[in-house]
Design a protein around this motif. Structure first.
Motif, mmCIF file in Angstrom:
data_model
loop_
_atom_site.group_PDB
_atom_site.id
_atom_site.type_symbol
_atom_site.label_atom_id
_atom_site.label_comp_id
_atom_site.label_asym_id
_atom_site.label_seq_id
_atom_site.Cartn_x
_atom_site.Cartn_y
_atom_site.Cartn_z
ATOM 1 N N VAL A 194 34.116 28.956 -14.504
ATOM 2 C CA VAL A 194 35.504 29.143 -14.085
ATOM 3 C C VAL A 194 35.496 29.834 -12.733
ATOM 4 O O VAL A 194 34.831 30.857 -12.557
ATOM 5 N N ARG A 236 40.918 28.324 -11.990
ATOM 6 C CA ARG A 236 41.931 29.211 -12.566
ATOM 7 C C ARG A 236 43.286 29.124 -11.868
ATOM 8 O O ARG A 236 44.315 28.948 -12.523
ATOM 9 N N ILE A 245 40.230 32.917 -18.786
ATOM 10 C CA ILE A 245 40.185 31.448 -18.787
ATOM 11 C C ILE A 245 38.855 30.975 -19.373
ATOM 12 O O ILE A 245 38.802 30.017 -20.142
ATOM 13 N N LEU A 247 39.589 35.338 -14.561
ATOM 14 C CA LEU A 247 38.536 34.338 -14.702
ATOM 15 C C LEU A 247 37.917 34.421 -16.092
ATOM 16 O O LEU A 247 37.671 33.403 -16.742
#
Length: 141
Positions: A47, A96, A21, A18
């Motif tokens: 995210v 994600r 991203i 996470l």
């Protein structure tokens, strides 16, 4: 580069987290044109692995892998100038697991996909056309 060397490079790698991203999204946001970022001050980027079941139900999406991102809030076209107490900030969600699934099936870099989803979802804040969003993505590199 030999195939053995390429395979060795992946031996120790884990799937992007996470945080990974989120870092890609923050970098993509930082590379957007200045005037675009100025208009999106206060937009929160989050995210998560997947959208909630309530979101999927509301959008009538059957598979949790079918939603890569979501803009949640009041777009500029619908926003009033008067301050409103108790209103949640505008948010962009990036999911994600669906992003990674899409990445595995397409010939794009993970950074390109995250940038595309981010710009597309922020574009909803502005009510932009797909052509407008493509121009912003191109300006972001």
């Amino acid at each position: 580069m030999t195939s053995t060397k390429r395979a060795t490079e992946w031996d120790e790698r884990l799937a992007p987290s996470l945080t990974d991203i989120e870092d890609l999204a923050n970098r993509a946001y930082a590379e957007l044109p200045d005037e675009f970022r100025r208009l999106t001050l206060g937009v929160v980027i989050r995210v998560e692995d997947f959208a909630t079941q309530d979101v999927l139900d509301e959008l009538k999406i059957e598979s949790e892998f079918d939603l890569l991102g979501l803009f949640q809030g009041v777009g500029l076209a619908h926003d009033s100038a008067a301050p409103q107490t108790g209103r949640m900030p505008n948010m962009v969600f990036l999911y994600r697991r669906p992003i990674l699934d899409y990445w595995a099936e397409h010939e794009e870099t993970l950074g390109q996909i995250v940038t595309h989803v981010l710009v597309h979802e922020i574009g909803h804040h502005f009510g932009l056309s797909d052509e407008d969003m493509e121009e912003i993505e191109a300006a972001a590199g």
